[in-house]
Scaffold this motif. Structure first.
Motif, PDB file in Angstrom:
ATOM      1  N   ASP A  18      -3.053  26.617  -1.117  1.00  0.00           N
ATOM      2  CA  ASP A  18      -4.244  25.755  -2.308  1.00  0.00           C
ATOM      3  C   ASP A  18      -5.352  25.228  -2.744  1.00  0.00           C
ATOM      4  OD1 ASP A  18      -1.435  25.909  -3.814  1.00  0.00           O
ATOM      5  OD2 ASP A  18      -1.240  24.358  -3.961  1.00  0.00           O
ATOM      6  N   ALA A  19      -5.584  24.949  -1.223  1.00  0.00           N
ATOM      7  CA  ALA A  19      -6.630  24.377  -1.001  1.00  0.00           C
ATOM      8  C   ALA A  19      -7.882  24.702  -0.179  1.00  0.00           C
ATOM      9  CB  ALA A  19      -6.897  22.020  -0.465  1.00  0.00           C
ATOM     10  N   LEU A  20      -7.688  26.513   0.246  1.00  0.00           N
ATOM     11  CA  LEU A  20      -8.052  27.120   0.934  1.00  0.00           C
ATOM     12  C   LEU A  20      -9.555  27.528   0.265  1.00  0.00           C
ATOM     13  CD1 LEU A  20      -5.735  29.082   2.960  1.00  0.00           C
ATOM     14  CD2 LEU A  20      -7.174  27.438   3.838  1.00  0.00           C
ATOM     15  N   LEU A  21      -9.790  27.851  -0.064  1.00  0.00           N
ATOM     16  CA  LEU A  21     -10.872  28.886  -1.065  1.00  0.00           C
ATOM     17  C   LEU A  21     -12.138  27.244  -1.423  1.00  0.00           C
ATOM     18  CD1 LEU A  21     -12.071  30.703  -2.489  1.00  0.00           C
ATOM     19  CD2 LEU A  21     -11.770  30.008  -4.642  1.00  0.00           C
ATOM     20  N   GLY A  22     -11.799  26.241  -1.236  1.00  0.00           N
ATOM     21  CA  GLY A  22     -12.709  25.340  -1.864  1.00  0.00           C
ATOM     22  C   GLY A  22     -12.779  24.785   0.085  1.00  0.00           C
ATOM     23  N   SER A  23     -12.142  24.489   0.516  1.00  0.00           N
ATOM     24  CA  SER A  23     -12.478  24.299   1.780  1.00  0.00           C
ATOM     25  C   SER A  23     -13.724  25.579   2.895  1.00  0.00           C
ATOM     26  CB  SER A  23     -11.493  24.683   2.959  1.00  0.00           C
ATOM     27  OG  SER A  23     -10.332  23.293   2.913  1.00  0.00           O
ATOM     28  N   ALA A  24     -13.610  26.490   2.735  1.00  0.00           N
ATOM     29  CA  ALA A  24     -14.121  27.522   2.981  1.00  0.00           C
ATOM     30  C   ALA A  24     -15.332  28.552   2.129  1.00  0.00           C
ATOM     31  CB  ALA A  24     -12.973  28.897   3.286  1.00  0.00           C
ATOM     32  N   TRP A  25     -15.204  28.492   0.754  1.00  0.00           N
ATOM     33  CA  TRP A  25     -16.378  29.044  -0.188  1.00  0.00           C
ATOM     34  C   TRP A  25     -17.669  28.025   0.376  1.00  0.00           C
ATOM     35  CZ3 TRP A  25     -16.115  32.352  -2.982  1.00  0.00           C
ATOM     36  CH2 TRP A  25     -16.771  33.262  -4.076  1.00  0.00           C
ATOM     37  N   PRO A  26     -17.836  27.441   0.958  1.00  0.00           N
ATOM     38  CA  PRO A  26     -19.534  27.191   0.693  1.00  0.00           C
ATOM     39  C   PRO A  26     -19.913  27.610   2.399  1.00  0.00           C
ATOM     40  CG  PRO A  26     -17.827  24.474   0.725  1.00  0.00           C
ATOM     41  CD  PRO A  26     -17.145  26.045   0.682  1.00  0.00           C
TER      42      PRO A  26
ATOM     43  N   MET B 123      -8.656  25.278   8.145  1.00  0.00           N
ATOM     44  CA  MET B 123      -9.536  26.285   7.538  1.00  0.00           C
ATOM     45  C   MET B 123     -10.480  25.638   8.732  1.00  0.00           C
ATOM     46  SD  MET B 123     -11.547  28.478   6.954  1.00  0.00           S
ATOM     47  CE  MET B 123      -9.892  29.800   5.671  1.00  0.00           C
ATOM     48  N   SER B 124     -10.727  24.419   8.169  1.00  0.00           N
ATOM     49  CA  SER B 124     -11.400  23.418   9.144  1.00  0.00           C
ATOM     50  C   SER B 124     -11.667  24.089  10.376  1.00  0.00           C
ATOM     51  CB  SER B 124     -11.280  21.705   9.525  1.00  0.00           C
ATOM     52  OG  SER B 124     -12.352  20.961   9.641  1.00  0.00           O
ATOM     53  N   PHE B 125     -10.692  24.089  11.520  1.00  0.00           N
ATOM     54  CA  PHE B 125     -10.274  24.006  12.775  1.00  0.00           C
ATOM     55  C   PHE B 125     -10.932  25.191  13.395  1.00  0.00           C
ATOM     56  CE2 PHE B 125      -8.425  26.924  15.959  1.00  0.00           C
ATOM     57  CZ  PHE B 125      -8.241  25.623  16.880  1.00  0.00           C
ATOM     58  N   TRP B 126     -10.687  26.436  12.753  1.00  0.00           N
ATOM     59  CA  TRP B 126     -11.709  27.802  12.197  1.00  0.00           C
ATOM     60  C   TRP B 126     -13.882  28.051  11.855  1.00  0.00           C
ATOM     61  CZ3 TRP B 126     -10.097  30.820  15.499  1.00  0.00           C
ATOM     62  CH2 TRP B 126      -8.911  30.714  15.638  1.00  0.00           C
TER      63      TRP B 126
ATOM     64  N   ASN C 261     -14.869  25.298  11.982  1.00  0.00           N
ATOM     65  CA  ASN C 261     -15.702  24.708  13.284  1.00  0.00           C
ATOM     66  C   ASN C 261     -16.357  25.314  15.070  1.00  0.00           C
ATOM     67  OD1 ASN C 261     -16.487  21.934  11.953  1.00  0.00           O
ATOM     68  ND2 ASN C 261     -14.139  21.261  12.724  1.00  0.00           N
ATOM     69  N   ARG C 262     -16.031  27.091  14.613  1.00  0.00           N
ATOM     70  CA  ARG C 262     -15.494  28.065  15.906  1.00  0.00           C
ATOM     71  C   ARG C 262     -16.702  29.025  15.052  1.00  0.00           C
ATOM     72  NH1 ARG C 262     -12.073  24.635  17.255  1.00  0.00           N
ATOM     73  NH2 ARG C 262     -11.190  23.955  18.912  1.00  0.00           N
ATOM     74  N   ASP C 263     -18.073  28.882  15.118  1.00  0.00           N
ATOM     75  CA  ASP C 263     -18.422  29.642  14.515  1.00  0.00           C
ATOM     76  C   ASP C 263     -18.487  30.098  12.467  1.00  0.00           C
ATOM     77  OD1 ASP C 263     -19.588  30.009  17.083  1.00  0.00           O
ATOM     78  OD2 ASP C 263     -18.184  31.946  17.271  1.00  0.00           O
ATOM     79  N   ASN C 264     -18.622  29.060  11.895  1.00  0.00           N
ATOM     80  CA  ASN C 264     -17.777  29.398  10.369  1.00  0.00           C
ATOM     81  C   ASN C 264     -17.049  30.354  10.391  1.00  0.00           C
ATOM     82  OD1 ASN C 264     -19.544  27.290   9.998  1.00  0.00           O
ATOM     83  ND2 ASN C 264     -21.357  28.523   9.776  1.00  0.00           N
ATOM     84  N   ASN C 265     -15.900  30.545  11.105  1.00  0.00           N
ATOM     85  CA  ASN C 265     -15.136  31.860  10.930  1.00  0.00           C
ATOM     86  C   ASN C 265     -13.666  31.163   9.685  1.00  0.00           C
ATOM     87  OD1 ASN C 265     -13.180  34.132  11.490  1.00  0.00           O
ATOM     88  ND2 ASN C 265     -12.950  33.638  13.781  1.00  0.00           N
ATOM     89  N   TRP C 266     -14.044  31.973   8.966  1.00  0.00           N
ATOM     90  CA  TRP C 266     -13.632  31.259   7.776  1.00  0.00           C
ATOM     91  C   TRP C 266     -12.029  32.908   7.766  1.00  0.00           C
ATOM     92  CZ3 TRP C 266     -13.118  35.389   4.103  1.00  0.00           C
ATOM     93  CH2 TRP C 266     -14.558  36.194   3.951  1.00  0.00           C
ATOM     94  N   ARG C 267     -12.741  33.810   7.658  1.00  0.00           N
ATOM     95  CA  ARG C 267     -11.499  35.080   8.601  1.00  0.00           C
ATOM     96  C   ARG C 267     -10.945  34.777   8.752  1.00  0.00           C
ATOM     97  NH1 ARG C 267     -14.100  39.314   5.553  1.00  0.00           N
ATOM     98  NH2 ARG C 267     -16.542  39.634   5.479  1.00  0.00           N
ATOM     99  N   ALA C 268     -10.576  33.826   9.927  1.00  0.00           N
ATOM    100  CA  ALA C 268      -9.493  33.954  10.774  1.00  0.00           C
ATOM    101  C   ALA C 268      -8.540  32.651  10.051  1.00  0.00           C
ATOM    102  CB  ALA C 268     -10.227  33.044  12.140  1.00  0.00           C
ATOM    103  N   GLY C 269      -9.388  31.385   9.265  1.00  0.00           N
ATOM    104  CA  GLY C 269      -8.700  30.837   8.840  1.00  0.00           C
ATOM    105  C   GLY C 269      -7.921  31.208   7.653  1.00  0.00           C
TER     106      GLY C 269
END
Length: 390
Positions: A20-28, A144-147, A149-157
């Protein structure tokens, strides 16, 4: 066997909340990687919401034909595939296409599991079921925040959440025989349950339309609070964005704690009273938010709003079979879900327009109006039910 099935149901509903909140967390971050603009996230969200409404409206037919277990399995699987698709996307159009199965899966699993628990289990399990949605919605951004914080790896999230949902889908696949046993028992208790009440027929049942208004107002207010309360703290209370984000999370913490508590209370308190008292508590919190008080008092009031609103959604859903009949329950719940998702789509946008023109103080004012309408409409449903039983 019942305990095992409940664990699986809770797990599936937690899976519903995870994206539910993944897109908002990763979009920036991800918008730069795929060459998109900020507002394009709204287009994705709109398509997800539209497809969720559509799948909610068709949920009763799917449940009648395939059963809860299969519908939940396919819904979770389609959500998992969509999220894994997000993880490899490099184009905005691809994300738009993936938003379709993401939305279709969400609406079906929500209606399917809510109806199943409403028909077969006690009210406490409905409250705890929706508490697990809150846990999922809270956990998704943490992953998503965990990933990030590791080189902005939103794909891994997205991959992590997608694999979690695939695991849940495998558990659902292994448990299909268990679902069939429970559905068979339900049919043996009354063969009338094999009948299908269409959405059109369900709308003619006294109280259904008013109940849909209640759901629209609650879900719309929940979504609007989640979207705009941080902005309210920044614009009206003068706090920093980081502090505002932390304070706004108190709303969801209130919902999670409130649903745990209301699960225990539901043993001795009726769904009708849980809705009534929860709405009153929520209105009390919103009255404090409207007042010119210190931001810490406002933060506590926001927690109270979440706490009061917590039992409303699950209590409305759980009381559906009793109020409108088990036969009509799948269609009525599907209509309620469609109405709820319509509210969560439209109301936050409308609130943003009012707040931009009249100031952020309009956020708690509009929420108070919505809670008041919700209280009145829920009481009207109670009156319709009393007339029916007479």
């Amino acid at each position: 066997m019942v305990t095992l099935l409940l664990i699986i149901i809770y797990l599936a509903f937690m899976g519903l909340g995870l994206p539910d909140a993944l897109l908002g967390s990763a979009w920036p971050i991800m918008q730069h990687d795929i060459g998109a603009t900020t507002e394009m996230a709204g287009y994705i969200s709109l398509i997800v919401s539209f497809c969720t409404v559509i799948s909610s409206l068709f949920a009763s037919r799917l449940l009648h034909r395939y059963g809860t277990g299969k519908v939940t399995l396919v819904s979770i699987l389609s959500t998992a595939i969509a999220l894994l698709g997000f993880s490899i996307s490099s184009d905005f159009i691809f994300l738009i296409l993936l938003a379709i199965p993401l939305g279709l899966g969400a609406g079906s699993v929500d209606a399917a599991l809510s109806n199943y628990v409403a028909v077969h289990f006690k009210a406490k399990h409905m409250n705890w079921l929706h508490c697990f949605w809150g846990i999922g919605a809270f956990t998704g951004p943490i992953i998503m925040s965990f990933w990030l914080n590791r080189d902005n790896n939103w794909r891994a999230g997205y991959v992590t959440v997608g694999l979690l949902l695939l695991t849940i889908a495998m558990i659902l696949l292994a448990s299909l025989s268990l679902w069939k046993i429970f559905e068979k028992e339900s049919i043996e208790e009354g063969s009338d349950e094999e009948k299908l009440i269409s959405n059109r027929e369900a709308l003619r049942i006294p109280g259904v339309k008013i109940s849909m208004v209640t759901m629209l107002c609650y879900n719309g207010s929940e979504a609007a609070a989640g979207l705009w309360m941080a902005s309210f703290f920044i614009g009206n209370k003068g706090v920093s964005p980081g502090t505002a984000a932390a304070l706004s999370s108190l709303f969801y913490i209130g919902i999670i704690i409130g649903r745990i508590i209301s699960g225990f209370l539901s043993t001795n308190v009726s769904s009708k009273n849980l809705i009534r008292y929860g709405g009153i508590v929520g209105c009390f919190g919103l009255l404090i938010l409207v007042m010119p008080v210190h931001y810490w008092i406002s933060a506590g009031a926001l927690f109270i709003v979440g706490l009061g609103g917590a039992p409303i959604y699950p209590s409305i859903v759980h009381s559906t079979p009793e109020r409108f009949g088990k036969i009509a329950s799948p269609s009525v719940i599907g209509l309620a879900m469609a109405s709820a998702y319509t509210g969560s789509t439209l109301i936050p946008s409308l609130m943003g327009i009012f707040a931009s023109q009249l100031g952020m103080i309009m956020v708690p004012v509009i929420l108070l109006i919505l809670f008041s309408i919700m209280l009145v409409s829920s009481e009207m449903v109670n009156i319709a039910y009393k007339r029916k039983v007479r």
